[in-house]
Design an enzyme around this catalytic site. Structure first.
Site, short mmCIF file in Angstrom:
data_model
loop_
_atom_site.label_atom_id
_atom_site.label_comp_id
_atom_site.label_asym_id
_atom_site.label_seq_id
_atom_site.Cartn_x
_atom_site.Cartn_y
_atom_site.Cartn_z
N GLY A 1 -119.13 -8.65 11.16
CA GLY A 1 -120.28 -9.54 11.20
C GLY A 1 -120.86 -9.66 12.58
N ARG A 2 -120.36 -10.66 13.31
CA ARG A 2 -120.99 -10.99 14.60
C ARG A 2 -120.97 -9.85 15.61
NH1 ARG A 2 -117.52 -16.31 14.97
NH2 ARG A 2 -116.22 -14.86 13.78
N TYR B 1 -120.69 -21.86 -2.04
CA TYR B 1 -121.94 -21.75 -2.79
C TYR B 1 -121.64 -21.77 -4.29
CZ TYR B 1 -123.73 -20.82 1.83
OH TYR B 1 -124.05 -20.95 3.15
N ARG C 1 -117.46 -10.99 -3.37
CA ARG C 1 -116.92 -11.69 -2.19
C ARG C 1 -116.38 -13.04 -2.64
NH1 ARG C 1 -118.96 -12.53 4.05
NH2 ARG C 1 -117.97 -10.48 4.14
N ALA D 1 -127.16 -12.73 2.11
CA ALA D 1 -127.18 -13.42 0.83
C ALA D 1 -128.61 -13.40 0.30
CB ALA D 1 -126.69 -14.85 1.01
N CYS E 1 -127.17 -13.86 6.80
CA CYS E 1 -128.49 -14.46 6.64
C CYS E 1 -129.30 -14.34 7.93
CB CYS E 1 -128.36 -15.94 6.32
SG CYS E 1 -127.79 -16.26 4.66
C1 FNR Z 1 -122.74 -15.06 8.08
N1 FNR Z 1 -121.84 -14.91 7.02
C2 FNR Z 1 -122.34 -14.71 5.74
N2 FNR Z 1 -121.49 -14.42 4.72
C3 FNR Z 1 -121.97 -14.10 3.51
O1 FNR Z 1 -121.19 -13.82 2.60
N3 FNR Z 1 -123.31 -14.10 3.27
C4 FNR Z 1 -124.22 -14.41 4.24
O2 FNR Z 1 -125.43 -14.36 4.01
C5 FNR Z 1 -123.72 -14.78 5.51
N4 FNR Z 1 -124.57 -15.12 6.53
C6 FNR Z 1 -124.11 -15.17 7.82
C7 FNR Z 1 -125.01 -15.29 8.88
C8 FNR Z 1 -124.55 -15.26 10.20
C9 FNR Z 1 -125.53 -15.33 11.32
C10 FNR Z 1 -123.16 -15.14 10.45
C11 FNR Z 1 -122.63 -15.06 11.85
C12 FNR Z 1 -122.28 -15.07 9.40
C13 FNR Z 1 -120.42 -14.66 7.27
C14 FNR Z 1 -120.19 -13.21 7.71
O3 FNR Z 1 -120.54 -12.31 6.69
C15 FNR Z 1 -118.73 -12.96 8.11
O4 FNR Z 1 -117.93 -13.16 6.97
C16 FNR Z 1 -118.28 -13.88 9.23
O5 FNR Z 1 -119.23 -13.90 10.27
C17 FNR Z 1 -116.92 -13.46 9.80
O6 FNR Z 1 -116.98 -12.13 10.29
P1 FNR Z 1 -117.13 -11.83 11.89
O7 FNR Z 1 -118.44 -12.39 12.33
O8 FNR Z 1 -115.98 -12.54 12.57
O9 FNR Z 1 -117.08 -10.35 11.99
#
Ligand code: FNR
Length: 360
Positions: free
Chosen positions: A330-331, A187, A235, A60, A27
């Protein structure tokens, strides 16, 4: 030429992914309150396609307005949304990457302010809305007080399924090649799956079969309109991380994954948690990989691993050792939009051809 596992292509139906690296949905809370993408989305998603991701998955993206977490979430509930997303998917494809869209409904966790505004419940008077959930009375204190619709009626449920169906149709018009159904993180669809939040006594609550009915119906609707030659992902939260109480766990996830695969789902993206604040998450490198691996072995379906994956060698090993088919990052992709190219630089002998011609 020696090819690393991470940079080997993956075929799902007629779609060939150029490598195993995906930008995990994240997001951005950067829409004006109308769900339309802004220049931020174009540059943010576009940069990661330039940066070597095999899949660029949107954040999302709400299938209906009340399914947004915040008023600033992305949406796909009108033709205008599809038209506005189209140039973004076109750019992603031009970079050799594959555009995917995560179709979402935030359920009871909707109607909040953005994280940087405190992530607090937003009442209808302040621009929020009534939220939808299977059993509002059962909902744990994740989001505080927000007006909830008493309990999702059959009409509400039918409306959600139809919203997913039309969202998938619009996603296709917008040029997306992968539709991912978001059924994780507490969700709406996860709220139906987990006994923690689902106390219904009708056909959508109680037994495993009843709690999984909505995700199966949503998946059916999406698969129905999504072309035969293109993949659908789902997911899930592999577990609620609540071993002390009746909850969603990995055994149910494996069983669900097998059923979803039978409905035509091509890959299960295995995340975890998000349903209850008492969750005890063992965070760290690869922390959700054992869940993905269990789904892959137990349900005989392709899986994506996500969570704590930051190093190219780490990502490569997950694919090489058959623990996952796809790695979602992700991050690390926020810190480094060129994670894919940098990974090629570390793992391959001659990675420069992967860089865009403008940068070589
Ligand atoms: C997320 N994550 C997330 N997951 C998802 O299914 N839909 C989303 O919109 C979001 N939004 C989101 C925003 C931000 C800023 C973060 C940091 C994370 C979770 C993300 O997809 C992921 O599953 C986790 O961040 C774990 O992966 P990393 O960051 O350890 O690589």
């Amino acid at each position: 030429v020696f090819m690393t596992a991470l940079f080997s292509p993956l075929s799902l139906r007629e779609l060939e992914l150029p490598n195993r690296i995906a930008v995990s949905p994240m997001c951005q809370y950067s829409c004006e309150p109308d769900g339309l993408p802004t220049e931020w989305h174009r540059v943010h998603l576009g940069s990661r396609a330039v940066g070597g991701a095999g899949i660029v998955m949107t954040e999302a993206t709400a299938v209906e307005p009340r399914g947004r977490i915040t008023p600033h979430d992305l949406g796909i509930w009108s033709d205008d949304h599809a038209a506005a997303l189209e140039p973004i998917t076109e750019f992603i494809r031009q970079q050799g990457s594959v555009p995917g869209i995560q179709l979402a409904h935030a359920g009871h966790k909707a109607s909040k302010t953005r994280p940087w505004d405190g992530n607090v419940p937003l009442s209808p008077e302040d621009g929020g809305w009534e939220v939808l959930s299977p059993s509002p009375e059962a909902y744990p204190p994740f989001g505080g007080d927000r007006p909830a619709i008493e309990k999702a009626t059959t009409a509400d449920i039918d409306g959600v399924i139809e919203a997913y169906r039309t969202a998938a149709e619009r996603s296709l018009e917008a040029g997306f090649e992968i539709a991912e159904v978001h059924a994780a993180h507490g969700y709406l669809l996860h709220e139906f799956l987990s006994p923690v939040t689902n106390r219904r006594e009708d056909a959508y609550g109680g037994s495993f079969e009843n709690r999984t009915r909505l995700i199966r119906e949503v998946t059916d609707a999406v698969r129905d309109v999504w072309p035969e030659d293109k993949p659908v992902f789902v997911r899930i939260s592999g577990t609620d991380w609540l071993p002390e109480q009746e909850s969603w766990d990995i055994e149910q996830s494996v069983r669900l994954a097998a059923e979803l695969a039978a409905l035509g789902v091509d890959l299960i993206d295995v995340s975890s948690g998000g349903i209850h604040p008492d969750q005890d998450i063992p965070a760290g490198p690869n922390f959700q990989v054992p869940l993905a691996e269990a789904v892959r072995d137990g349900a005989d379906v392709a899986v994506g691993a996500v969570g704590g994956i930051t190093e190219p060698e780490q990502a490569d090993a997950l694919v090489h050792n058959g623990r996952a088919d796809l790695v979602l990052v992700g991050r690390e992709f926020l810190r480094d939009p060129y994670f894919g190219l940098h990974a090629a630089g570390r793992l391959e002998e001659e990675p420069s051809a992967r860089w865009p011609i403008q940068y070589r």
